[in-house]
Scaffold this active site. Sequence first.
Site, PDB file in Angstrom:
ATOM      1  N   ASP A 117      54.789  31.791 104.216  1.00 37.69           N
ATOM      2  CA  ASP A 117      53.467  31.192 104.376  1.00 37.69           C
ATOM      3  C   ASP A 117      52.914  31.430 105.781  1.00 37.69           C
ATOM      4  O   ASP A 117      51.736  31.728 105.951  1.00 37.69           O
ATOM      5  CB  ASP A 117      53.453  29.715 103.994  1.00 37.69           C
ATOM      6  CG  ASP A 117      54.540  28.901 104.672  1.00 37.69           C
ATOM      7  OD1 ASP A 117      55.322  29.455 105.475  1.00 37.69           O
ATOM      8  OD2 ASP A 117      54.614  27.694 104.388  1.00 37.69           O
ATOM      9  N   GLY A 118      53.801  31.351 106.777  1.00 44.17           N
ATOM     10  CA  GLY A 118      53.372  31.635 108.150  1.00 44.17           C
ATOM     11  C   GLY A 118      52.990  33.097 108.338  1.00 44.17           C
ATOM     12  O   GLY A 118      52.002  33.413 109.003  1.00 44.17           O
ATOM     13  N   ARG A 167      49.284  34.456 109.396  1.00 43.49           N
ATOM     14  CA  ARG A 167      49.014  35.391 110.501  1.00 43.49           C
ATOM     15  C   ARG A 167      48.326  36.653 109.978  1.00 43.49           C
ATOM     16  O   ARG A 167      47.388  37.155 110.597  1.00 43.49           O
ATOM     17  CB  ARG A 167      50.312  35.734 111.231  1.00 43.49           C
ATOM     18  CG  ARG A 167      50.845  34.585 112.086  1.00 43.49           C
ATOM     19  CD  ARG A 167      52.068  34.971 112.893  1.00 43.49           C
ATOM     20  NE  ARG A 167      53.230  35.250 112.040  1.00 43.49           N
ATOM     21  CZ  ARG A 167      54.022  34.328 111.528  1.00 43.49           C
ATOM     22  NH1 ARG A 167      53.787  33.056 111.767  1.00 43.49           N
ATOM     23  NH2 ARG A 167      55.060  34.665 110.780  1.00 43.49           N
ATOM     24  N   ASP A 185      58.238  21.127 104.663  1.00 38.68           N
ATOM     25  CA  ASP A 185      59.637  21.469 104.973  1.00 38.68           C
ATOM     26  C   ASP A 185      60.516  20.224 104.938  1.00 38.68           C
ATOM     27  O   ASP A 185      61.639  20.252 104.435  1.00 38.68           O
ATOM     28  CB  ASP A 185      59.756  22.139 106.344  1.00 38.68           C
ATOM     29  CG  ASP A 185      59.295  23.586 106.342  1.00 38.68           C
ATOM     30  OD1 ASP A 185      59.064  24.155 105.251  1.00 38.68           O
ATOM     31  OD2 ASP A 185      59.163  24.148 107.450  1.00 38.68           O
TER      32      ASP A 185
END
Length: 178
Positions: A68-69, A73, A90
Amino acid sequence: MISTFARARLPRVLNPIAGFLSRLGVTPNQLTVVGLLLQVGIAVVLAEGYLLVGGILILILSPFDMLDGALARHTRRASPFGAFLDSTVDRIAEAAILGGLIVFLLRAGDSLGVVAAYLALVGSFLVSYTRARAEGLGLHGESGLVARPERLVLLSLALILNQAVIGLWVLAALTFLT
């Protein structure tokens, strides 16, 4: 540490997947929620007593926690809300997995295993809390023995090796030391 190793090498794998998902129109927040649903599914597998399968699923799906990160980005959609959602999810996912183990251990009548799982859960939350609190005070909060990736690998290996309770005690001890 696994976290440092993974951060250096996983982008080569995750970035092409992030590109593919962005072309499909998937958003980072959608991916975060799907990841949570998968982790809850693993918790159900563990609660039903399929510890080997659960351990393997944790190992396979854990690297995708960073997807997802990578997607945020790649699509330039990183946001404070997305970061908050990801870190909150999380914690929920980790609680679900350890909760699944608690259900299994309760059914098995293993009260010491339940205590170990509970302490591992509290310790895991304390690792996250103390890091956030330290950073909120302007201190460096990223040191320690077992960040989330290390905790997941340790738990996975314990499940795969059919040593869940020993793994939970080790996890509890290491999280409190962290």
